[in-house]
Design a protein around this motif. Structure first.
Motif, PDB file in Angstrom:
ATOM      1  N   ARG A  84       0.831  -1.197   0.000  1.00 34.16           N
ATOM      2  CA  ARG A  84       0.000   0.000   0.000  1.00 34.16           C
ATOM      3  C   ARG A  84       0.878   1.264   0.000  1.00 34.16           C
ATOM      4  O   ARG A  84       0.595   2.236  -0.703  1.00 34.16           O
ATOM      5  CB  ARG A  84      -0.924  -0.014   1.218  1.00 34.16           C
ATOM      6  N   ASP A  97       3.989   1.417  -1.079  1.00 32.03           N
ATOM      7  CA  ASP A  97       4.612   1.509  -2.404  1.00 32.03           C
ATOM      8  C   ASP A  97       3.631   2.060  -3.433  1.00 32.03           C
ATOM      9  O   ASP A  97       4.005   2.855  -4.318  1.00 32.03           O
ATOM     10  CB  ASP A  97       5.115   0.138  -2.852  1.00 32.03           C
ATOM     11  N   THR A  98       2.368   1.620  -3.323  1.00 39.28           N
ATOM     12  CA  THR A  98       1.343   2.093  -4.260  1.00 39.28           C
ATOM     13  C   THR A  98       1.146   3.602  -4.136  1.00 39.28           C
ATOM     14  O   THR A  98       1.057   4.332  -5.131  1.00 39.28           O
ATOM     15  CB  THR A  98       0.017   1.357  -4.018  1.00 39.28           C
ATOM     16  N   MET A  99       1.077   4.080  -2.860  1.00 38.48           N
ATOM     17  CA  MET A  99       0.941   5.515  -2.643  1.00 38.48           C
ATOM     18  C   MET A  99       2.143   6.271  -3.232  1.00 38.48           C
ATOM     19  O   MET A  99       1.994   7.312  -3.876  1.00 38.48           O
ATOM     20  CB  MET A  99       0.810   5.802  -1.150  1.00 38.48           C
ATOM     21  N   ASN A 100       3.342   5.724  -3.006  1.00 41.63           N
ATOM     22  CA  ASN A 100       4.555   6.356  -3.535  1.00 41.63           C
ATOM     23  C   ASN A 100       4.536   6.402  -5.057  1.00 41.63           C
ATOM     24  O   ASN A 100       4.906   7.408  -5.676  1.00 41.63           O
ATOM     25  CB  ASN A 100       5.777   5.590  -3.018  1.00 41.63           C
ATOM     26  N   LEU A 101       4.100   5.276  -5.649  1.00 40.73           N
ATOM     27  CA  LEU A 101       4.016   5.237  -7.112  1.00 40.73           C
ATOM     28  C   LEU A 101       2.991   6.239  -7.631  1.00 40.73           C
ATOM     29  O   LEU A 101       3.198   6.866  -8.677  1.00 40.73           O
ATOM     30  CB  LEU A 101       3.666   3.826  -7.578  1.00 40.73           C
ATOM     31  N   HIS A 102       1.885   6.406  -6.895  1.00 47.08           N
ATOM     32  CA  HIS A 102       0.874   7.404  -7.287  1.00 47.08           C
ATOM     33  C   HIS A 102       1.483   8.807  -7.275  1.00 47.08           C
ATOM     34  O   HIS A 102       1.251   9.612  -8.189  1.00 47.08           O
ATOM     35  CB  HIS A 102      -0.335   7.338  -6.349  1.00 47.08           C
ATOM     36  N   HIS A 103       2.284   9.090  -6.208  1.00 45.78           N
ATOM     37  CA  HIS A 103       2.938  10.402  -6.131  1.00 45.78           C
ATOM     38  C   HIS A 103       3.923  10.584  -7.288  1.00 45.78           C
ATOM     39  O   HIS A 103       3.990  11.651  -7.908  1.00 45.78           O
ATOM     40  CB  HIS A 103       3.658  10.547  -4.787  1.00 45.78           C
ATOM     41  N   GLN A 104       4.723   9.540  -7.552  1.00 47.51           N
ATOM     42  CA  GLN A 104       5.686   9.617  -8.657  1.00 47.51           C
ATOM     43  C   GLN A 104       4.962   9.811  -9.988  1.00 47.51           C
ATOM     44  O   GLN A 104       5.408  10.584 -10.849  1.00 47.51           O
ATOM     45  CB  GLN A 104       6.539   8.344  -8.700  1.00 47.51           C
ATOM     46  N   LEU A 105       3.865   9.066 -10.153  1.00 49.85           N
ATOM     47  CA  LEU A 105       3.091   9.194 -11.390  1.00 49.85           C
ATOM     48  C   LEU A 105       2.542  10.606 -11.546  1.00 49.85           C
ATOM     49  O   LEU A 105       2.572  11.183 -12.636  1.00 49.85           O
ATOM     50  CB  LEU A 105       1.955   8.171 -11.395  1.00 49.85           C
ATOM     51  N   ALA A 106       2.075  11.179 -10.422  1.00 48.16           N
ATOM     52  CA  ALA A 106       1.550  12.555 -10.474  1.00 48.16           C
ATOM     53  C   ALA A 106       2.663  13.535 -10.844  1.00 48.16           C
ATOM     54  O   ALA A 106       2.472  14.445 -11.656  1.00 48.16           O
ATOM     55  CB  ALA A 106       0.929  12.926  -9.128  1.00 48.16           C
ATOM     56  N   GLN A 108       3.464  13.108 -14.423  1.00 45.47           N
ATOM     57  CA  GLN A 108       2.414  13.692 -15.257  1.00 45.47           C
ATOM     58  C   GLN A 108       2.565  15.212 -15.319  1.00 45.47           C
ATOM     59  O   GLN A 108       2.414  15.824 -16.380  1.00 45.47           O
ATOM     60  CB  GLN A 108       1.038  13.320 -14.694  1.00 45.47           C
TER      61      GLN A 108
END
Length: 275
Positions: free
Chosen positions: A52, A54-63, A66
């Motif tokens: 979870r 890592d998922t949050m971190n990936l969401h931040h990186q993706l943002a 973007q």
């Protein structure tokens, strides 16, 4: 009453028959399996929590990626617009440069034609006036114009504005050439030395003397030799444009002169420059 006891005994037998009595070994094995499952469950929960995070971190990186992409895309669009605008300007400048180069070539060609015509005119005049070049007559080119310089002694008696016979002969030869060159403009300039005019009647000073000598030559060319008066201009320069600034007799003699300035008409050249 006995029936009740029988039924109770049957039930007890049934219950005893259905229950399995575990041995201590199996019991311990079950406890160990339970503990293992509990530990595995704990490990899975930890992995889930990590996933979870890592998922949050990936969401931040993706943002962030973007946002970076959007910024880069905006810069790209801006650069592309600038490139299109610059490309248009480059094309316009290239077209303007080609036009200027064409005009420059046309001007250079016109100047070459003028110089060729000027040199040809000089040659003709030198040949026509060859017999007077030892009498104070010179022909040269200055600034794209032909200058025929006649010493005052060749044209006028001392202090006079009346052309003598030797001067008329020189002007006759000059007129033969310029009448064959209708595209030549003619300026007749009178020049004097620095000595003050004394006792010359209507002639008050060197200005008068230079102007009247220039107009005498102009009248002779137009009235006697039929040179088109629209081509001529008469001016007096007085003593203010000397050839030799010295005060010796030979320097003063050089400055007393009539200069006939012949220049090709440059309408074509002026039109090219104004474009």
């Amino acid at each position: 009453m006995k029936l009740k006891y029988y039924l109770l005994a049957a039930i007890l037998c049934t219950m005893l028959h259905s229950c399995v009595i575990l041995s201590p070994k199996k019991y311990k094995a079950l406890l160990a399996e339970r503990d293992s499952l509990s530990n595995h469950n704990t490990s899975l929960e930890a992995q889930l929590s990590s996933l979870r995070a890592d998922t949050m971190n990936l969401h931040h990186q993706l943002a962030d990626l973007q946002n970076n992409y959007n910024a880069l895309n905006a810069n790209y669009n801006k650069l592309n617009d600038n490139y299109s605008s610059s490309s248009t300007k480059v094309s316009q400048l290239s077209s303007d440069l080609q036009k200027r180069e064409q005009r420059l070539k046309e001007v250079e060609d016109a100047l070459k034609k003028r110089d060729a015509a000027t040199n040809a005119l000089k040659d003709k005049l030198q040949k026509a006036l060859l017999g007077f070049q030892n009498s104070g007559l010179t022909v040269d080119i200055r600034n794209g114009k032909v200058y025929v310089s006649l010493a005052d002694k060749l044209l006028f008696p001392s202090g006079s504005i009346v052309i003598d016979e030797r001067g008329k002969q020189a002007l006759n030869q000059l007129a033969v050439v310029i009448n064959k060159e209708p595209d030549i403009n003619i300026a007749v300039e009178g020049h004097t030395d620095t000595k003050k005019v004394i006792n010359l009647g209507q002639i008050k000073d060197n200005w008068d003397l230079s102007v009247l000598r220039a107009t005498s030559v102009t009248r002779y060319l137009t009235e006697t030799q039929n040179v088109d008066p629209h081509r001529l201009t008469a001016t007096g320069k007085g003593q203010f444009q000397p050839i030799d600034p010295g005060t010796a007799a030979d320097a003063l003699a050089k400055n007393r002169r009539i200069e006939i300035v012949l220049s090709p008409k440059l309408d074509e050249l002026y039109n090219l420059i104004k474009q």
